[in-house]
Write a protein that holds these residues in place. Structure first.
Motif, short mmCIF file in Angstrom:
data_model
loop_
_atom_site.label_atom_id
_atom_site.label_comp_id
_atom_site.label_asym_id
_atom_site.label_seq_id
_atom_site.Cartn_x
_atom_site.Cartn_y
_atom_site.Cartn_z
N LYS A 167 0.81 -1.38 0.31
CA LYS A 167 -0.15 0.01 0.02
C LYS A 167 0.73 0.79 0.24
CE LYS A 167 -3.93 1.72 2.48
NZ LYS A 167 -3.46 1.89 3.88
N ASN A 168 1.56 1.14 1.08
CA ASN A 168 2.13 2.90 1.54
C ASN A 168 4.51 2.38 1.67
OD1 ASN A 168 1.84 1.58 3.59
ND2 ASN A 168 2.00 3.45 4.35
N LEU A 169 4.14 1.25 0.80
CA LEU A 169 5.42 0.33 1.38
C LEU A 169 6.19 -0.63 0.01
CD1 LEU A 169 6.37 -1.67 4.75
CD2 LEU A 169 6.66 -2.49 2.79
N ARG A 170 7.23 -0.74 -0.34
CA ARG A 170 7.64 -1.21 -1.23
C ARG A 170 8.98 -1.99 -0.94
NH1 ARG A 170 9.96 2.67 -6.04
NH2 ARG A 170 11.49 3.74 -4.75
N LEU A 171 9.39 -3.84 -1.37
CA LEU A 171 10.65 -4.10 -1.34
C LEU A 171 11.08 -4.00 -2.24
CD1 LEU A 171 9.16 -7.18 0.62
CD2 LEU A 171 10.11 -5.43 1.55
N ARG A 172 12.88 -3.54 -2.65
CA ARG A 172 12.97 -3.45 -3.51
C ARG A 172 14.54 -3.92 -3.16
NH1 ARG A 172 17.28 -0.35 -2.78
NH2 ARG A 172 17.14 1.90 -1.63
N ALA A 173 15.35 -4.31 -4.30
CA ALA A 173 16.41 -5.00 -4.37
C ALA A 173 17.99 -3.63 -3.61
CB ALA A 173 17.48 -5.14 -5.32
N LEU A 174 18.87 -4.22 -3.61
CA LEU A 174 20.28 -3.87 -2.60
C LEU A 174 20.40 -3.18 -3.43
CD1 LEU A 174 21.43 -3.08 -0.08
CD2 LEU A 174 22.48 -6.17 -0.92
N GLU A 175 20.88 -2.09 -3.46
CA GLU A 175 22.03 -1.02 -4.06
C GLU A 175 23.58 -0.69 -3.33
OE1 GLU A 175 21.75 -0.95 -7.47
OE2 GLU A 175 19.66 -0.71 -7.19
N LYS A 176 24.52 -1.26 -4.27
CA LYS A 176 26.04 -0.75 -3.06
C LYS A 176 25.63 0.91 -2.02
CE LYS A 176 30.60 -1.52 -3.50
NZ LYS A 176 32.08 -1.01 -4.35
N LYS A 177 24.27 1.51 -2.79
CA LYS A 177 24.60 3.24 -2.05
C LYS A 177 23.99 3.17 -1.09
CE LYS A 177 20.48 4.07 -4.82
NZ LYS A 177 19.31 3.80 -3.70
N ASP A 178 23.86 2.13 -0.56
CA ASP A 178 22.21 1.19 0.27
C ASP A 178 23.68 1.07 1.84
OD1 ASP A 178 20.11 1.77 -0.33
OD2 ASP A 178 20.38 -0.60 -1.53
N LEU A 179 24.47 0.87 1.62
CA LEU A 179 25.38 0.05 2.46
C LEU A 179 25.82 2.04 3.62
CD1 LEU A 179 27.69 -1.67 0.78
CD2 LEU A 179 25.70 -2.23 1.15
N PRO A 180 25.77 2.84 3.54
CA PRO A 180 26.20 3.98 4.59
C PRO A 180 24.79 3.88 5.55
CG PRO A 180 26.99 4.52 2.74
CD PRO A 180 25.84 2.89 2.41
N LYS A 181 23.79 3.94 5.09
CA LYS A 181 22.62 3.77 5.89
C LYS A 181 22.55 2.33 6.56
CE LYS A 181 19.34 6.42 6.15
NZ LYS A 181 20.22 8.05 7.11
N PHE A 182 22.93 1.58 6.19
CA PHE A 182 22.71 0.16 7.16
C PHE A 182 24.03 0.31 8.04
CE2 PHE A 182 21.79 -3.33 3.57
CZ PHE A 182 20.06 -2.30 3.39
N VAL A 183 25.13 0.92 7.98
CA VAL A 183 26.44 0.92 9.21
C VAL A 183 26.47 2.02 10.30
CG1 VAL A 183 28.59 1.90 8.71
CG2 VAL A 183 28.69 0.54 7.45
N GLU A 184 25.42 2.99 9.33
CA GLU A 184 24.77 3.53 10.37
C GLU A 184 23.68 2.98 11.65
OE1 GLU A 184 22.84 7.99 8.42
OE2 GLU A 184 21.42 6.91 10.97
N TRP A 185 22.64 2.25 11.09
CA TRP A 185 21.69 1.30 11.95
C TRP A 185 22.44 0.80 12.90
CZ3 TRP A 185 18.27 0.44 7.41
CH2 TRP A 185 17.71 1.08 6.72
N LEU A 186 23.29 0.07 12.16
CA LEU A 186 23.96 -1.67 12.45
C LEU A 186 25.32 -0.60 13.30
CD1 LEU A 186 24.19 -4.31 10.00
CD2 LEU A 186 22.73 -3.53 11.63
N ASN A 187 25.52 0.16 13.85
CA ASN A 187 26.31 1.07 14.54
C ASN A 187 25.59 1.38 16.28
OD1 ASN A 187 29.02 0.22 14.15
ND2 ASN A 187 28.92 1.56 12.38
N ASP A 188 24.36 1.19 15.30
CA ASP A 188 23.02 2.30 17.14
C ASP A 188 22.97 1.46 17.70
OD1 ASP A 188 20.51 2.41 18.28
OD2 ASP A 188 19.99 3.84 16.28
N PRO A 189 23.44 1.18 18.89
CA PRO A 189 23.01 -0.02 20.52
C PRO A 189 21.36 -0.11 19.82
CG PRO A 189 24.81 1.98 20.56
CD PRO A 189 23.86 2.47 19.41
N GLU A 190 21.13 0.60 20.34
CA GLU A 190 19.37 0.83 20.24
C GLU A 190 18.72 -0.58 19.67
OE1 GLU A 190 16.66 3.53 21.83
OE2 GLU A 190 17.60 4.70 20.94
N VAL A 191 19.34 -0.35 17.78
CA VAL A 191 18.46 -0.97 16.70
C VAL A 191 19.56 -2.24 17.21
CG1 VAL A 191 19.04 -1.53 14.42
CG2 VAL A 191 18.75 0.99 15.04
#
Ligand SMILES: CC(C)(COP(=O)(O)OP(=O)(O)OC[C@H]1O[C@@H](n2cnc3c(N)ncnc32)[C@H](O)[C@@H]1OP(=O)(O)O)[C@@H](O)C(=O)NCCC(=O)NCCS
Length: 178
Positions: free
Chosen positions: A5-29
């Motif tokens: 509806k208001n959400l989609r699942l798309r293929a992973l791209e290399k440009k997504d990696l900095p965001k992943f690193v930010e999340w996975l360095n967040d102790p709450e996440v």
């Protein structure tokens, strides 16, 4: 692209990696994830190279929600260890953007993905592991139709204490009725 509806699942791209690193360095996440050590963009890029060599169905998908005219990356999900003989796999999900927790996006993304796994990839059983200390995760999975089928007692050690880990699963036959 798998579109809801208001959400989609798309293929992973290399440009997504900095965001992943930010999340996975967040102790709450990472509180309820198997990540106990800070890690770098370099190590994430190494992981990405490996992922791109893995079978396409096992590559993570990015979760995006509508934001104005565009889309905002809020998390990812994936399956691993697909067994095509028995048609089962284990899945995992992270909504890394904490501002989007509790809005139903985890549940909606899981529903879209499970529908894809059962009705497109023809899997029969999808399982996951969730820490007993993760009530939002457990509730989200129950809403999607996962059942608690057992407990790995004191299987994880975090903050100086052992944590029980639940094994949950849903079958294609249950999914059709869901
Ligand atoms: C777990 C996670 C995927 C859930 O996604 P989400 O978008 O926040 O979840 P939803 O909003 O769809 O559903 C969460 C449900 O848990 C409930 N919940 C939230 N916190 C809770 C708490 N402390 N106790 C009980 N229920 C709780 C919410 O009320 C909601 O249920 P409801 O719709 O019946 O009210 C997301 O929070 C996340 O990625 N967290 C960090 C990483 C992680 O833990 N991943 C899973 C590892 S197994």
């Amino acid at each position: 692209m798998i579109v809801g509806k208001n959400l989609r699942l798309r293929a992973l791209e290399k440009k997504d990696l900095p965001k992943f690193v930010e999340w996975l360095n967040d102790p709450e996440v990472t509180e309820n994830l198997l990540i106990n050590h800070p890690f770098s963009l370099d190590s994430e890029e190494q992981w990405y190279e490996g992922v791109m060599k893995s079978p396409m169905f096992e590559r993570p998908l990015c979760i995006e929600v509508r934001e104005g005219e565009g889309w905002k990356l809020i998390g990812n999900l994936s399956i691993m260890d697909i067994n095509w003989q028995y048609r089962n796999a284990e899945m995992g999900i992270v909504i890394g953007d904490k501002t989007e927790w509790g809005k139903g996006y985890g549940t909606q993304a899981m529903r879209l993905y499970m529908d894809h796994l059962f009705n497109q990839l023809n899997l029969h059983r999808v399982s996951l592991l969730v820490y007993e200390t993760n009530p939002a995760g457990i509730r989200c999975y129950e809403k999607v139709g996962f059942k608690h089928e057992g407990t790995l007692r004191e299987a994880i050690f975090k903050h100086g204490r052992y944590i029980n880990v639940y094994v949950m699963s849903v079958l294609s036959t249950e999914w059709k009725k869901h």
